[in-house]
Design a protein around this motif. Structure first.
Motif, PDB file in Angstrom:
ATOM      1  N   CYS A  15     -22.343 -43.298-101.972  1.00  0.00           N
ATOM      2  CA  CYS A  15     -22.231 -43.147-100.522  1.00  0.00           C
ATOM      3  C   CYS A  15     -23.415 -42.380 -99.944  1.00  0.00           C
ATOM      4  N   ASP A  29     -18.896 -42.250-106.943  1.00  0.00           N
ATOM      5  CA  ASP A  29     -18.769 -42.909-105.650  1.00  0.00           C
ATOM      6  C   ASP A  29     -19.440 -42.091-104.556  1.00  0.00           C
ATOM      7  N   ARG A  30     -19.352 -40.755-104.655  1.00  0.00           N
ATOM      8  CA  ARG A  30     -20.023 -39.901-103.668  1.00  0.00           C
ATOM      9  C   ARG A  30     -21.528 -40.100-103.738  1.00  0.00           C
ATOM     10  N   ALA A  78     -26.236 -43.648 -97.270  1.00  0.00           N
ATOM     11  CA  ALA A  78     -26.473 -42.897 -96.035  1.00  0.00           C
ATOM     12  C   ALA A  78     -27.944 -42.520 -95.899  1.00  0.00           C
ATOM     13  N   ALA A 110     -18.276 -37.080 -98.075  1.00  0.00           N
ATOM     14  CA  ALA A 110     -16.853 -36.817 -97.830  1.00  0.00           C
ATOM     15  C   ALA A 110     -16.017 -38.087 -97.926  1.00  0.00           C
ATOM     16  N   GLU A 111     -16.667 -39.239 -97.800  1.00  0.00           N
ATOM     17  CA  GLU A 111     -15.950 -40.513 -97.858  1.00  0.00           C
ATOM     18  C   GLU A 111     -15.813 -41.031 -99.289  1.00  0.00           C
ATOM     19  N   GLY A 112     -16.571 -40.447-100.214  1.00  0.00           N
ATOM     20  CA  GLY A 112     -16.554 -40.924-101.586  1.00  0.00           C
ATOM     21  C   GLY A 112     -15.366 -40.405-102.376  1.00  0.00           C
ATOM     22  N   GLU A 113     -14.972 -41.167-103.394  1.00  0.00           N
ATOM     23  CA  GLU A 113     -13.869 -40.773-104.272  1.00  0.00           C
ATOM     24  C   GLU A 113     -14.426 -40.532-105.670  1.00  0.00           C
ATOM     25  N   ALA A 115     -21.479 -36.077 -94.502  1.00  0.00           N
ATOM     26  CA  ALA A 115     -20.408 -36.918 -93.979  1.00  0.00           C
ATOM     27  C   ALA A 115     -20.165 -38.105 -94.906  1.00  0.00           C
ATOM     28  N   ALA A 116     -21.236 -38.660 -95.452  1.00  0.00           N
ATOM     29  CA  ALA A 116     -21.103 -39.797 -96.364  1.00  0.00           C
ATOM     30  C   ALA A 116     -20.408 -39.369 -97.659  1.00  0.00           C
TER      31      ALA A 116
END
Length: 207
Positions: free
Chosen positions: A91, A87-88, A95, A80-83, A77-78
């Motif tokens: 994240c 960044d992923r 998490a 999926a928020e990264g760009e 889930a974390a």
């Protein structure tokens, strides 16, 4: 006449047994917990847990599989928020630390219980592998994107080892008077990333 147990009754008892078992295994380890103790904590007959699980090892495998599944879900889930890969990775690292802080018992039974994970418990094997592969996947993505020049498995496992080490230091109180654990994790991650950066000539420059 004994009361008929509905599917919900069975699910509720299994869930409560797993909750109690997770807490006990985290506090006392595998050898420090008995089926009788679990039954006493639940206020039932010593034989009752055997109606739901084969034995203590079966209970441990079940609660560890659940813990690994929740852990992997949180990391996914974390991510999926990264760009982008970098960044992923950040994240996912955040998490990881958050899960260890918010679910200490689950974290302990995943990584501090000295009990083998084998084919006899397929759910546990599957979920532990899912968590393992997802942690190292971030390094593979950075390599594919040309951001770092490193063995992705070694890089990923090194990041995992460092993050786990920080979690354990915090648990032992060794970071109480030092920098915030998130700041330390970010510092270590930046150092590793800098050390693994792709040299300019490998980005298309002249050799």
């Amino acid at each position: 006449m004994p009361r008929y147990l509905t599917e919900q009754d069975i699910a509720d008892f299994r869930a409560e047994l797993c909750r109690v078992a997770t807490e006990r295994f985290a506090r006392f380890g595998y050898e420090g917990v008995t089926m009788r103790q679990l039954a006493e904590a639940l206020g039932c007959s010593p034989k009752t847990p055997y109606r739901y699980f084969k034995d203590k090892a079966d209970i441990l495998a079940t609660v560890r599989a659940e813990a690994f599944a929740r852990f992997a879900d949180a990391l996914e889930a974390a991510a999926a928020e990264g760009e982008g890969p970098l960044d992923r990775a950040r994240c996912v690292g955040d998490a990881y630390l958050r899960f260890a802080d918010e679910h200490p018992h689950a974290y302990r039974i995943m990584f501090e219980i000295d009990h083998p994970i084998g084919d006899e418990h397929p759910d546990l094997l599957r979920e532990s592998r899912r968590a393992h592969s997802f942690v190292t996947q971030q390094a593979e993505d950075m390599v594919k994107a040309g951001l770092i020049d490193a063995d992705p498995l070694l890089f990923g496992l090194s990041m995992w080892a460092a993050t786990h080490g920080l979690v354990m230091l915090k648990r032992a109180g060794m970071l109480d008077h030092g920098p915030d654990i998130g700041k330390l994790a970010g510092y270590h991650g930046a150092l590793m990333f800098k050390g693994a950066l792709v040299p300019p000539k490998k980005k298309g420059g002249k050799k």
